[in-house]
Design a protein around this motif. Structure first.
Motif, mmCIF file in Angstrom:
data_model
loop_
_atom_site.group_PDB
_atom_site.id
_atom_site.type_symbol
_atom_site.label_atom_id
_atom_site.label_comp_id
_atom_site.label_asym_id
_atom_site.label_seq_id
_atom_site.Cartn_x
_atom_site.Cartn_y
_atom_site.Cartn_z
ATOM 1 N N ASP A 58 0.853 -1.152 -0.012
ATOM 2 C CA ASP A 58 0.101 0.030 0.125
ATOM 3 C C ASP A 58 0.962 1.256 -0.015
ATOM 4 O OD1 ASP A 58 -1.949 1.963 0.218
ATOM 5 O OD2 ASP A 58 -3.062 0.916 1.839
ATOM 6 N N VAL A 59 0.756 2.100 -0.965
ATOM 7 C CA VAL A 59 1.695 3.271 -1.083
ATOM 8 C C VAL A 59 1.110 4.440 -0.451
ATOM 9 C CG1 VAL A 59 2.360 2.302 -3.335
ATOM 10 C CG2 VAL A 59 0.666 3.923 -3.511
ATOM 11 N N HIS A 60 -0.141 4.281 0.365
ATOM 12 C CA HIS A 60 -0.777 5.644 0.786
ATOM 13 C C HIS A 60 -1.460 5.370 2.066
ATOM 14 C CE1 HIS A 60 -3.165 9.459 -0.195
ATOM 15 N NE2 HIS A 60 -3.113 9.483 1.130
ATOM 16 N N VAL A 61 -0.858 5.291 3.378
ATOM 17 C CA VAL A 61 -1.155 5.180 4.585
ATOM 18 C C VAL A 61 -0.847 6.163 5.646
ATOM 19 C CG1 VAL A 61 -1.112 2.511 4.438
ATOM 20 C CG2 VAL A 61 0.762 3.786 5.696
ATOM 21 N N HIS A 62 -1.705 6.263 6.759
ATOM 22 C CA HIS A 62 -1.431 7.467 7.531
ATOM 23 C C HIS A 62 -1.420 6.625 8.937
ATOM 24 C CE1 HIS A 62 -2.366 10.873 4.759
ATOM 25 N NE2 HIS A 62 -3.164 9.869 4.410
ATOM 26 N N PHE A 63 0.002 6.819 9.514
ATOM 27 C CA PHE A 63 0.059 6.058 10.758
ATOM 28 C C PHE A 63 0.161 7.002 12.016
ATOM 29 C CE2 PHE A 63 1.925 1.898 9.126
ATOM 30 C CZ PHE A 63 0.855 1.286 8.827
ATOM 31 N N ARG A 64 -0.095 8.254 11.772
ATOM 32 C CA ARG A 64 -0.162 9.505 12.841
ATOM 33 C C ARG A 64 0.892 9.726 13.589
ATOM 34 N NH1 ARG A 64 -4.141 11.611 9.521
ATOM 35 N NH2 ARG A 64 -6.187 10.406 9.579
ATOM 36 N N GLU A 65 1.932 9.050 13.756
ATOM 37 C CA GLU A 65 2.851 9.129 14.903
ATOM 38 C C GLU A 65 4.387 9.418 14.108
ATOM 39 O OE1 GLU A 65 5.028 6.512 18.409
ATOM 40 O OE2 GLU A 65 3.918 5.378 17.005
ATOM 41 N N PRO A 66 4.787 10.459 14.717
ATOM 42 C CA PRO A 66 4.587 11.275 15.759
ATOM 43 C C PRO A 66 3.749 12.223 15.646
ATOM 44 C CG PRO A 66 6.564 12.031 14.834
ATOM 45 C CD PRO A 66 6.105 10.970 14.010
ATOM 46 N N GLY A 67 2.919 12.763 16.877
ATOM 47 C CA GLY A 67 1.945 13.955 16.721
ATOM 48 C C GLY A 67 0.607 13.530 17.122
ATOM 49 N N PHE A 68 0.238 12.457 16.556
ATOM 50 C CA PHE A 68 -1.308 12.206 16.684
ATOM 51 C C PHE A 68 -1.631 10.927 17.115
ATOM 52 C CE2 PHE A 68 -0.372 15.364 13.388
ATOM 53 C CZ PHE A 68 -0.808 16.427 13.832
ATOM 54 N N GLU A 69 -0.570 10.301 18.186
ATOM 55 C CA GLU A 69 -0.946 8.833 18.634
ATOM 56 C C GLU A 69 -2.142 8.536 19.146
ATOM 57 O OE1 GLU A 69 3.450 10.187 18.792
ATOM 58 O OE2 GLU A 69 1.491 10.847 19.182
ATOM 59 N N TYR A 70 -3.090 9.535 19.438
ATOM 60 C CA TYR A 70 -4.495 9.219 19.998
ATOM 61 C C TYR A 70 -5.222 8.719 18.808
ATOM 62 C CZ TYR A 70 -6.226 13.475 17.962
ATOM 63 O OH TYR A 70 -6.606 14.574 17.148
ATOM 64 N N LYS A 71 -4.929 8.899 17.443
ATOM 65 C CA LYS A 71 -5.756 8.306 16.394
ATOM 66 C C LYS A 71 -5.369 7.119 15.798
ATOM 67 C CE LYS A 71 -5.816 13.070 14.150
ATOM 68 N NZ LYS A 71 -7.273 13.332 13.672
ATOM 69 N N GLU A 72 -3.751 6.988 16.100
ATOM 70 C CA GLU A 72 -3.210 5.550 15.498
ATOM 71 C C GLU A 72 -1.548 5.760 16.195
ATOM 72 O OE1 GLU A 72 -4.080 2.535 14.779
ATOM 73 O OE2 GLU A 72 -4.235 2.915 12.396
ATOM 74 N N THR A 73 -0.969 4.622 15.955
ATOM 75 C CA THR A 73 0.481 4.780 16.323
ATOM 76 C C THR A 73 1.194 3.715 15.195
ATOM 77 O OG1 THR A 73 0.439 2.602 17.748
ATOM 78 C CG2 THR A 73 0.064 4.802 18.653
ATOM 79 N N ILE A 74 2.497 3.991 14.923
ATOM 80 C CA ILE A 74 3.289 3.041 14.265
ATOM 81 C C ILE A 74 2.879 1.525 14.548
ATOM 82 C CG2 ILE A 74 5.402 2.177 13.181
ATOM 83 C CD1 ILE A 74 6.174 5.162 13.839
ATOM 84 N N LYS A 75 2.749 1.110 15.621
ATOM 85 C CA LYS A 75 2.595 -0.294 16.158
ATOM 86 C C LYS A 75 1.122 -0.704 15.634
ATOM 87 C CE LYS A 75 2.461 -3.232 20.179
ATOM 88 N NZ LYS A 75 2.798 -3.672 21.583
ATOM 89 N N THR A 76 0.099 0.190 16.138
ATOM 90 C CA THR A 76 -1.235 -0.201 15.796
ATOM 91 C C THR A 76 -1.438 -0.010 14.316
ATOM 92 O OG1 THR A 76 -2.078 1.866 16.176
ATOM 93 C CG2 THR A 76 -2.076 0.411 17.937
ATOM 94 N N GLY A 77 -0.876 0.618 13.542
ATOM 95 C CA GLY A 77 -1.119 0.801 12.165
ATOM 96 C C GLY A 77 -0.420 -0.298 11.294
ATOM 97 N N SER A 78 0.536 -0.592 11.846
ATOM 98 C CA SER A 78 1.524 -1.801 11.276
ATOM 99 C C SER A 78 0.782 -3.148 11.631
ATOM 100 C CB SER A 78 2.849 -1.780 11.624
ATOM 101 O OG SER A 78 3.207 -2.097 12.879
ATOM 102 N N GLN A 79 0.059 -3.193 12.813
ATOM 103 C CA GLN A 79 -0.359 -4.539 13.039
ATOM 104 C C GLN A 79 -1.767 -4.693 12.353
ATOM 105 O OE1 GLN A 79 -0.930 -3.681 17.291
ATOM 106 N NE2 GLN A 79 0.780 -5.312 17.811
ATOM 107 N N ALA A 80 -2.516 -3.418 12.053
ATOM 108 C CA ALA A 80 -3.720 -3.503 11.419
ATOM 109 C C ALA A 80 -3.344 -3.812 9.832
ATOM 110 C CB ALA A 80 -4.396 -2.090 11.347
ATOM 111 N N SER A 81 -2.028 -3.255 9.224
ATOM 112 C CA SER A 81 -1.650 -3.764 7.839
ATOM 113 C C SER A 81 -1.301 -5.173 7.903
ATOM 114 C CB SER A 81 -0.761 -2.923 7.632
ATOM 115 O OG SER A 81 -0.667 -1.475 7.808
#
Length: 429
Positions: A58-81
């Protein structure tokens, strides 16, 4: 490293033809493939006829970290991926701080490597804050590892800025990715300007805001020779512009998001902000045009524009809610169900859209085939049994999806990175 055998899997031969095979993985790579392999390995997984594919890209994702971790984190975004069957994603730079300098870029890059359970390539910004008219040090950011450059979330309003950015991106042989949006034509709109916005008495976003800036960019792209990639194409006019540009030798590629393929403004039955995204859901003729563009090769790939938000940011009216929907956990499933299972497209085409073309167009290292010698970035999908999408099953922090409650096929059973299991549906139960 340990060894693994996946037995009784099915892989795509061509079109929708599937062949059954066993796959042996050693040292992170596919070592053997045959209809039956009588070899001893540390672990055996019975695929039971499920579809085995190269890990999705996927060439287009928003993982929100740093700065907006309440929306998503790299960990949760990559786990979801990983739950969606993705093993490589490209993360957007609309963060805090925006990766506009080598220092801020390397900080995000380090977080990706530290917390990501899959491969995460990082975009750098075209300009500071995604809005500055002065182009970043593209050479230094490319040297630091930027996969491409974009101000996604903001259209580049100044033509000189776009020209300078394209020249710089061309000089380092990186794609320039554009969120095309002329802000002077948006005028506070929250959905597509059309019949539905009039009926709901909501301010509309003129489709010309996309196509007019795209036309400008395509002319500049031809002059600079840059690889110009259009994010989340959504209008009939935009599809036509890209088609003509390709015919005229412009080095342009384009993506479309699942929601623009499967939904249009007629699906918005009321003031429900789960249907609020940017670009907005367009008219039915636009949806048919992006499907046609995908099928004829004008549009090169499917990309989710995965945009998680906190519940309270979407549990509002159209006027007050954030733009965007989450999509990384449902993308393959929706495309398979609505386009492949329905007979509109083939599994081979889906593989091109979600693996081969993204890898080729962005010059990525990810594998594109299930074959001996390839890195064992793989995903197993259950294409034979129905599943109903539920908000409580998401691994993403974001549950802002209008597809919740829909019945689909193709749920991910397992995802492997370098031969190691990074998602197992059995552990979700």
């Amino acid at each position: 490293m340990s060894s693994l055998k996946i037995k009784n899997a099915r892989v795509v031969l061509h079109d929708n033809d599937l062949i059954q095979t066993d796959v042996v993985i050693r040292d992170g790579k596919i070592a053997e493939m045959a209809p039956t392999l009588m070899v001893k390995t540390d672990r055996v997984i019975d695929a039971k006829g499920q579809l085995l594919m190269p890990g999705l890209v996927d060439v287009h994702v928003h993982f929100r970290e740093p700065g907006f971790e309440y929306k998503e984190t790299i960990k949760t975004g990559s786990q979801a991926s990983a739950r969606g069957g993705f093993t490589t994603v490209l993360a957007m730079p609309n963060l805090n701080s925006v990766p506009s300098t080598v220092e801020t870029f390397k900080q995000v890059q380090a977080l990706n490597q530290q917390d990501g359970v899959i491969n995460i390539d990082q975009y750098a910004a075209i300009s500071a804050g995604l809005t500055s008219e002065e182009v970043d040090d593209i050479q230094a950011l490319a040297d630091a590892g930027a996969v491409a450059f974009t101000n996604d979330g903001k259209g580049v309003q100044n033509a000189k800025t776009m020209r300078d950015a394209m020249r710089a991106a061309a000089s380092v042989d990186r794609p320039l990715v554009a969120h095309v949006e002329d802000e002077s034509l948006i005028d506070g709109g929250v959905m597509n300007l059309g019949q539905r916005s009039a009926e709901l008495e909501l301010p509309g976003m003129d489709p010309l805001g996309e196509s007019s800036q795209l036309a400008r960019d395509l002319v500049i792209a031809k002059a600079t020779g840059v690889h110009y990639h259009v994010a989340h194409l959504s209008t009939k006019e935009s599809v036509n512009l890209v088609r003509i540009a390709k015919q005229n030798g412009v080095n342009v590629t384009a993506e479309v998001s699942p929601h623009h393929l499967l939904l249009d403004e007629t699906d918005i039955q009321g003031d429900n902000a789960l249907y609020k995204m940017n670009p907005p859901l367009r008219a039915p003729q636009d949806r048919m045009a992006v499907i046609g563009g995908l099928l004829d090769g004008t549009i090169d790939m499917v990309a989710t524009d995965h945009a998680p938000h906190a519940v309270e940011e979407k549990d509002r009216t159209f006027m007050g809610a954030a733009f965007g929907i989450t999509g990384i956990e449902t993308s393959f499933q929706l495309i398979y169900t609505h386009l492949v299972r329905s007979g509109v497209a083939t599994l081979e085409e889906l593989t091109n859209w979600m693996v081969k073309n993204p890898v080729a167009d962005f010059n990525l290292a990810a594998p594109t085939k299930v074959t001996v010698g390839q890195t064992a970035d793989l995903a197993l999908f259950d294409i034979d049994h129905a599943h109903t999408i539920s908000a409580d099953e998401f691994l993403s922090k974001g549950v802002n999806s209008p597809f919740i409650g829909e019945t689909i096929y193709g749920q991910t059973s397992m995802t492997f990175l370098n031969g190691e299991v990074v998602y197992d549906a059995a552990n979700d139960k």
